[in-house]
Motif scaffolding. Structure first.
Motif, PDB file in Angstrom:
ATOM      1  N   ASN A  56       0.848  -1.183   0.000  1.00 54.79           N
ATOM      2  CA  ASN A  56       0.000   0.000   0.000  1.00 54.79           C
ATOM      3  C   ASN A  56       0.888   1.239   0.000  1.00 54.79           C
ATOM      4  OD1 ASN A  56       0.850   0.479   2.719  1.00 54.79           O
ATOM      5  ND2 ASN A  56      -0.832  -0.785   3.502  1.00 54.79           N
ATOM      6  N   ASP A  57       0.279   2.409   0.141  1.00 51.21           N
ATOM      7  CA  ASP A  57       1.014   3.663   0.029  1.00 51.21           C
ATOM      8  C   ASP A  57       1.354   4.277   1.389  1.00 51.21           C
ATOM      9  OD1 ASP A  57       0.633   3.350  -2.702  1.00 51.21           O
ATOM     10  OD2 ASP A  57      -1.199   4.559  -2.713  1.00 51.21           O
ATOM     11  N   ASP A  58       1.118   3.558   2.460  1.00 54.75           N
ATOM     12  CA  ASP A  58       1.306   4.076   3.815  1.00 54.75           C
ATOM     13  C   ASP A  58       2.620   3.548   4.399  1.00 54.75           C
ATOM     14  OD1 ASP A  58       1.171   4.929   6.419  1.00 54.75           O
ATOM     15  OD2 ASP A  58      -0.784   4.027   6.852  1.00 54.75           O
ATOM     16  N   ASN A  60       3.708   3.794   7.370  1.00 47.72           N
ATOM     17  CA  ASN A  60       3.689   3.594   8.819  1.00 47.72           C
ATOM     18  C   ASN A  60       4.038   2.165   9.212  1.00 47.72           C
ATOM     19  OD1 ASN A  60       3.066   6.249   9.345  1.00 47.72           O
ATOM     20  ND2 ASN A  60       0.863   5.901   9.552  1.00 47.72           N
ATOM     21  N   ASP A  61       3.792   1.189   8.314  1.00 50.09           N
ATOM     22  CA  ASP A  61       4.181  -0.181   8.659  1.00 50.09           C
ATOM     23  C   ASP A  61       5.698  -0.315   8.706  1.00 50.09           C
ATOM     24  OD1 ASP A  61       4.494   0.022   5.920  1.00 50.09           O
ATOM     25  OD2 ASP A  61       3.134  -1.610   5.422  1.00 50.09           O
ATOM     26  N   HIS A 141       5.794   4.326  -6.750  1.00 49.88           N
ATOM     27  CA  HIS A 141       6.338   5.291  -5.810  1.00 49.88           C
ATOM     28  C   HIS A 141       7.623   5.955  -6.303  1.00 49.88           C
ATOM     29  CE1 HIS A 141       3.992   2.578  -2.940  1.00 49.88           C
ATOM     30  NE2 HIS A 141       3.347   3.734  -2.982  1.00 49.88           N
TER      31      HIS A 141
END
Length: 399
Positions: A56-58, A60-61, A141
């Motif tokens: 995904n594009d987050d 935070n992981d 990305h």
């Protein structure tokens, strides 16, 4: 089709697999299967974080990844007839993505979670997800880039003996204590630990249970660095067709592997810097009896295979051993010099529309060539980073 000795279910963590692997090094972790010299077999591997990073594009992981879990490894494999002092010969016959999971990720770790090679310049987490199409990778990305990968296991090695394990733990603990008490006369990023010492939290140790589990969890070495047995060497040229010669320290050698990379640049500078993926490895094994003494072997030796991307045109960036913040001169320090080469390349790529984070990620995972080009001309070491120009859709040469 080779027999699959270790299968993984990507919907489950390593501790929940039908056959449980491990994420620490210790001679007492039980083997999951036995093979004979001459056998060919397949091993499936989860990605090194045990599935913590998502497509995904987050980022935070990546920011929140639990590093006590890593690296999850498949094995150990007992090789019948291998004894301490022998050499285990391992041929990497084939490496690939698991069907239905043809993607990978590259990450910049947050400074408070260990950071990377350039954490003082890039303290915040970031990630790029890559679509894998045959031998090529591209990312939403980092648009405008496409390259052929050189797929390899970032981590592969045999189990240490108890004596070698105790040597590792003693010398790494001494390094941590020296760094904490006196400081060390070397360059090191702020907040980066000197070593990852044994830590029982989230240890995965195959079928061990009870008191045996507790004892091994307290002694077992972390999988972070390369050591005499191999381990996390992150050598991009250990690709299909390579032959690796491993020193054997325990009966059966106990071969384990994981951390498969679709592609990587020399240095893997962002720490989570390859294109990390799940995958399979097909292997062939053999033994050279008494090989360690015969060939004066301390660390593994390898012969690269014939399969690799062939780029013919490069733009090469130099770096010297002068601190970029203070201007302090270091004496023949290749670590500082390679940092400067990487930073020079990043600043250059920013002139072509890439963010610093995009350039940092790209230099970690694209098949760049890193070199110690000069290590004798006092006081400056000279390191170089060679960037293949044809991976870019645009012309990046100076005009």
């Amino acid at each position: 089709m080779p027999e699959t000795l270790f299968k993984v279910d990507l919907s489950k963590s390593m501790s929940e697999q039908e056959i449980v692997g491990h994420n620490r090094w210790h001679p007492d972790i039980p083997a999951i299967a036995s093979v004979n010299p001459g056998d060919i077999f397949r091993i499936e591997c989860k990605d090194w974080t045990d599935g913590q990073i998502k497509n995904n594009d987050d980022p935070n992981d990546v920011r929140d990844v639990d590093l006590t879990v890593v690296h999850v490894l498949s094995g150990p494999i007992h090789v019948n007839g291998a004894q301490p002092g022998d050499i285990l010969v391992v041929d990497l016959l084939d490496i690939g993505a698991l069907p239905g999971d043809e993607w990978g990720f590259t990450g910049i770790f947050a400074q408070e979670n260990g950071g990377g090679f350039l954490t003082d310049h890039f303290p915040n987490a970031a990630k790029a997800c890559w679509d894998l199409q045959g031998i090529y990778a591209s990312s939403r990305h980092i648009p405008g880039v496409r390259f052929a990968g050189i797929t390899h296991p970032g981590l592969i090695g045999c189990a240490p003996s108890q004596k070698l394990l105790e040597t590792w733990n003693a010398r790494e603990r001494a390094l941590v204590e020296k760094g904490a008490n006196d400081g060390l006369p070397v360059w090191k990023p702020k907040m980066t630990p000197y070593a990852a010492l044994p830590n029982p939290e989230n240890a995965i140790l195959g079928t061990l249970k009870g008191a045996d589990f507790d004892r091994v969890a307290g002694e077992a070495a972390r999988t972070v660095p390369p050591r005499e047995h191999g381990g996390n060497c992150d050598i991009k040229n250990l690709s299909k067709g390579s032959r690796i010669y491993f020193p054997v320290y325990v009966d059966g050698a106990k071969l384990s592997m994981g951390d498969i990379h679709f592609s990587q640049g020399d240095g893997e500078i962002s720490f989570c810097g390859a294109i990390e993926m799940s995958g399979y490895i097909d292997l062939h094994v053999d033994i050279i009896k008494g090989g360690m003494e015969k060939y004066s072997m301390i660390n593994p030796i390898f012969k690269p295979g014939p399969v690799e991307p062939h780029y013919s045109e490069y733009l090469i960036f130099e770096g010297i051993s002068v601190d970029e913040f203070t201007g302090e001169q270091y004496y023949l320090d290749a670590h500082v010099a390679y940092r400067r080469a990487c930073l020079n390349a990043i600043e250059y790529l920013k002139k072509f529309g890439f963010t610093g984070e995009q350039a940092y990620l790209l230099l970690s995972c694209a098949p760049v060539e890193g070199r110690i080009s000069g290590i004798v001309d006092i006081p400056n070491a000279c390191c170089t980073l060679a960037l293949p120009t044809s991976i870019f859709e645009q012309d990046i040469l100076p005009h």
